[in-house]
Design an enzyme around this catalytic site. Structure first.
Site, PDB file in Angstrom:
ATOM      1  N   CYS A  71       1.981  25.730  -1.239  1.00 37.47           N
ATOM      2  CA  CYS A  71       0.629  25.647  -0.668  1.00 37.47           C
ATOM      3  C   CYS A  71       0.705  25.211   0.790  1.00 37.47           C
ATOM      4  O   CYS A  71       0.011  25.752   1.663  1.00 37.47           O
ATOM      5  CB  CYS A  71      -0.221  24.651  -1.459  1.00 37.47           C
ATOM      6  N   ASP A 126      17.872  -2.699  28.530  1.00 37.63           N
ATOM      7  CA  ASP A 126      17.441  -3.184  29.834  1.00 37.63           C
ATOM      8  C   ASP A 126      17.583  -4.709  29.805  1.00 37.63           C
ATOM      9  O   ASP A 126      17.562  -5.317  28.731  1.00 37.63           O
ATOM     10  CB  ASP A 126      15.988  -2.783  30.079  1.00 37.63           C
ATOM     11  N   CYS A 136       1.465  22.039  -4.165  1.00 37.29           N
ATOM     12  CA  CYS A 136       2.925  22.118  -4.075  1.00 37.29           C
ATOM     13  C   CYS A 136       3.315  22.495  -2.654  1.00 37.29           C
ATOM     14  O   CYS A 136       2.457  22.750  -1.800  1.00 37.29           O
ATOM     15  CB  CYS A 136       3.484  23.147  -5.056  1.00 37.29           C
TER      16      CYS A 136
END
Length: 757
Positions: A25, A442, A22
């Protein structure tokens, strides 16, 4: 463990973490690693990876040892593979499938038996409670073992996770059932005790409820693991495209060797239907190459002698002999895979909030469950009601959905992007993309084809055109700029014959060097040495060429003008459509170029930009950065699209840098998004993908926060049984994961027909 150098005294590592169940953890692993001196770490629960930045003197084994001391597994990600095979995830999915199958086979008959005995008490036979216990025991023990094991591991390390909540809930309900069985007195099946804890009696037997809850939770875990495996498979399928063996020619002999033994400059034979094993240049032959897996382009590209090909693409027809230029971890495919892995390892701002909540959520829920149990007893309710209500609180509150909300969306979004040839470097790129309102292009090589051709040479001295081109080509030999490449190509093979000394590159202005002891400068007229000495008739010719849309550079020798070289670069066929599509998405397109005003105006008009307000000409790299800063100071969020070395500062300065995948390494390194496909409409696709991903994250978090906010009070007041709590918790995680996986069906916005500015 993948290592990249961040600076002179920092390194970055990626560690695969095993045993996390989870978001709590993930938070524990992150805190454990960050406690080490000189270490910062972020842990992604969905990808099960930790991204660690630390000082050079930190031993990687220290990181692994710290993770293992925290009660989790740690293993390395191989440098060359970048993304491993995730065999551990596949093993866990298979194990969950087995446990789920057993749980279903036991829970269904147990639930049916309990329901029948609840509805028809006359069917209760002697010893029916023991039959229920025999059916439930494997569920509580073997099927629920992953929850118990993770909870015990956390207990040994004095921490708690969602498995702590589940394990406590299952064991508490089972323990209460055993108390009821052995103390004597009337016993009722759990399903017959009513849907609300307010109606429960002290004699309720909750083995059937526990069985169904365990089955629901295992189902949620299984679908979650399966979905994560599917989401992570996109890049792995790309990496798996490399062939196992290849045919090479070494020392005049044809050999068949493993693909991982390829070297740069090997000559490889690629037959129809085979996959090109590495980035290469075609030496002989012609073929159609399917690049869809890398670039997302569905139409095969015709290649011939001198063309470049990408490793991982497939030769559709024809026989090719190619010379490898980049192999293994240096190949474009591996580099793009690393970008996606880096993206999936990063943490979005929204997820940081969710992670902080998860870090304190489990202890808070444990406290709430104890408080709920005590409050029900103080209120004079039966012990059964207090126990089952506390169990419902424990089970319903698991913060899985919170931990999965963002990483699963990022995982799915970046994976889908990779399939479309859009490589996002991280969650911050997703967040920046959605807020962009201005896209600056560009010109050379981005809005134009980038394949400039010399169309006219004008020398000061009659008959001096050949010498002028030879000197200019010699100085430009080896240039990466489109102008330099075109001049060197026009000068021919003799350009590399003379030595160039004291070479100087002037970004945005030109180049200079000594050839035969004399200084040769090739560049823009306004900046070339003594360019103001250009004869009047030559200046007039320069103006005429620029008016026609040509780019004109001046060549000087020891400060004396030798003449002019005019080049043209046609706008890309898709440039006007790309500009129109961005407008349709509500974005403002602009163009920056170092070219002269007249040439820039001609290109701007062709691609659908207003020359009066949507372009800036004669811009040096520094000027481009200044223009971007000015837009940002005006409240705009700016994306810059480029492909050259000169574009790297602007890419870094913009809120979002977008580089063409065929661009230079400097541009790719400075960008936040790399377009693998040679299609400017991919810019709009990247913006829309980021918006879709962020919408998914928002809805996921809204659901996850809303679910936990609503479910906890309902459970605490006895309005949710453990059965409903288990189903709701499992379904919340499944909803978040499946909602994220819907990004796999993302389609780029349709091109908008171009129009006049």
């Amino acid at each position: 463990m993948t290592v990249t150098q961040h600076g002179c005294d920092e390194r970055s590592y990626t560690v695969v973490i095993g045993g996390m169940t989870c978001a709590a953890c993930a938070g524990r692993v992150a805190r454990t690693l960050t406690k080490l001196d000189g270490v910062t770490a972020t842990v992604n629960y969905a990808t099960e990876r930790a991204h660690v930045v630390c000082s050079e003197d930190v031993d990687p084994r220290t990181l692994i040892a710290a993770v293992e001391r925290a009660g989790y597994e740690a293993r390395r990600v191989d440098d060359a593979a970048t993304i491993d095979t995730d065999e551990a995830l596949a093993r866990r999915t298979r194990e969950l499938r087995r446990r789920l199958a057993v749980a279903a086979m036991l829970a269904v008959p147990l639930a049916d038996l309990s329901l029948a005995l609840s509805l028809f008490p006359e069917l209760r036979f002697p010893g029916w409670t023991w039959v229920c216990l025999v059916l439930a025991a494997p569920l509580v023990g073997w099927c629920a073992w992953p929850f118990h094991a993770a909870a015990w591991r956390g207990l040994r390390h004095r921490t708690s996770t969602m498995d702590t909540l589940i394990s406590l809930g299952v064991l508490a309900a089972t323990g209460w059932t055993l108390v009821v069985m052995f103390r004597g007195g009337p016993v009722e099946p759990g399903l017959g005790a009513g849907w609300s804890a307010l109606t429960r009696a002290d004699g309720a037997l909750y083995l059937d409820v526990v069985a169904i809850v365990v089955a629901f939770l295992l189902a949620g875990r299984f679908f979650e693991a399966q979905a994560k495996q599917r989401a992570a498979s996109a890049m792995q399928s790309l990496l798996d495209r490399s062939p196992a063996d290849v045919d090479v020619v070494r020392g005049g002999a044809a050999l068949r060797i493993p693909a991982d033994q390829l070297l740069v400059d090997d000559v490889v034979t690629v037959r129809p239907g085979q996959t090109i094993p590495a980035d290469a240049v075609v030496l002989e032959g012609a073929a159609a190459v399917d690049t869809s897996a890398i670039t997302g382009e569905s139409v095969p590209r015709d290649v011939g002698k001198g063309d470049t090909v990408i490793g991982g693409t497939r030769n559709v027809d024809g026989l090719l002999a190619v010379r490898t230029t980049r192999v293994g971890a240096d190949s474009r495919l591996a580099r793009m895979a690393r970008l996606v892995e880096r993206a999936q390892a990063t943490t979005a701002n929204a997820q940081r909030l969710a992670d902080r909540v998860c870090a304190v959520f489990v202890p808070a829920v444990l406290g709430l469950a104890v408080t709920t149990f005590a409050a029900w007893l103080i209120a004079g309710q039966p012990v059964a009601a207090a126990v089952t209500t506390a169990v419902a609180v424990l089970i319903v509150a698991c913060p899985c959905a919170l931990g999965l909300a963002t990483p699963t969306a990022v995982l799915a979004g970046t994976g889908r992007g990779a399939q479309l040839g859009l490589f996002l470097k991280g969650a911050p790129a997703l967040e920046s993309t959605r807020s962009v309102d201005t896209v600056v292009f560009d010109k050379t090589g981005t809005l134009t084809e980038g394949r400039m051709q010399v169309v006219e040479i004008v020398a000061v001295e009659p008959g001096g055109e050949d010498e002028l081109l030879r000197l200019a080509g010699t100085v430009e030999y080896g240039s990466e700029h489109p102008i330099g490449i075109a001049i060197a190509a026009a000068a021919g093979a003799e350009t590399g014959a003379d030595r160039v000394d004291e070479f100087v590159a002037m970004p945005g202005l030109g180049v200079s060097g000594r050839v035969g002891g004399r200084r040769v400068t090739v560049g823009r007229a306004a900046h070339a040495d003594d360019a103001d000495r250009l004869p009047a008739e030559l200046g007039a010719r320069r103006d005429d060429l620029q008016m026609s849309g040509a780019t004109v550079v001046t060549v000087t020798l020891d400060g004396r003008p030798l003449g002019l070289i005019a080049l043209t670069d046609r706008p890309r066929a898709d440039a006007a459509v790309a500009v129109a599509t961005l407008r349709a998405l509500g974005l403002s397109p602009l163009m920056l170029t170092g070219d002269n005003v007249r040439t820039a105006e001609a290109v701007a008009s062709e691609v659908g930009l207003d020359p009066a307000g949507e372009m800036t000409a004669e811009a040096t790299p520094e000027h481009k950065v200044a223009v971007i800063r000015k837009l940002q100071d005006g409240g705009h969020r700016v994306a810059f699209v480029g492909d050259g070395i000169n574009d790297a500062p602007a890419l870094a300065a913009a809120d979002l840098g977008i580089a063409l995948g065929r661009g230079t390494d400097a541009a790719i390194d400075a960008a936040d998004i790399v377009l693998g496909r040679n299609d400017l409409t991919a810019v709009a696709a990247a913006v829309e993908l980021a918006r879709s991903t962020h919408r998914t994250i928002r809805w996921n978090l809204l659901w996850a926060f809303g679910y936990n906010t609503a479910a906890l009070p309902l459970a605490a007041f006895g309005l949710l049984t453990p059965l409903i709590a288990g189903a709701a918790m499992a379904l919340s995680s499944v909803f978040v994961v499946t909602h994220s996986l819907a990004l796999g069906r993302f389609r780029p916005p349709p091109p908008t027909p171009s129009r006049e500015p």
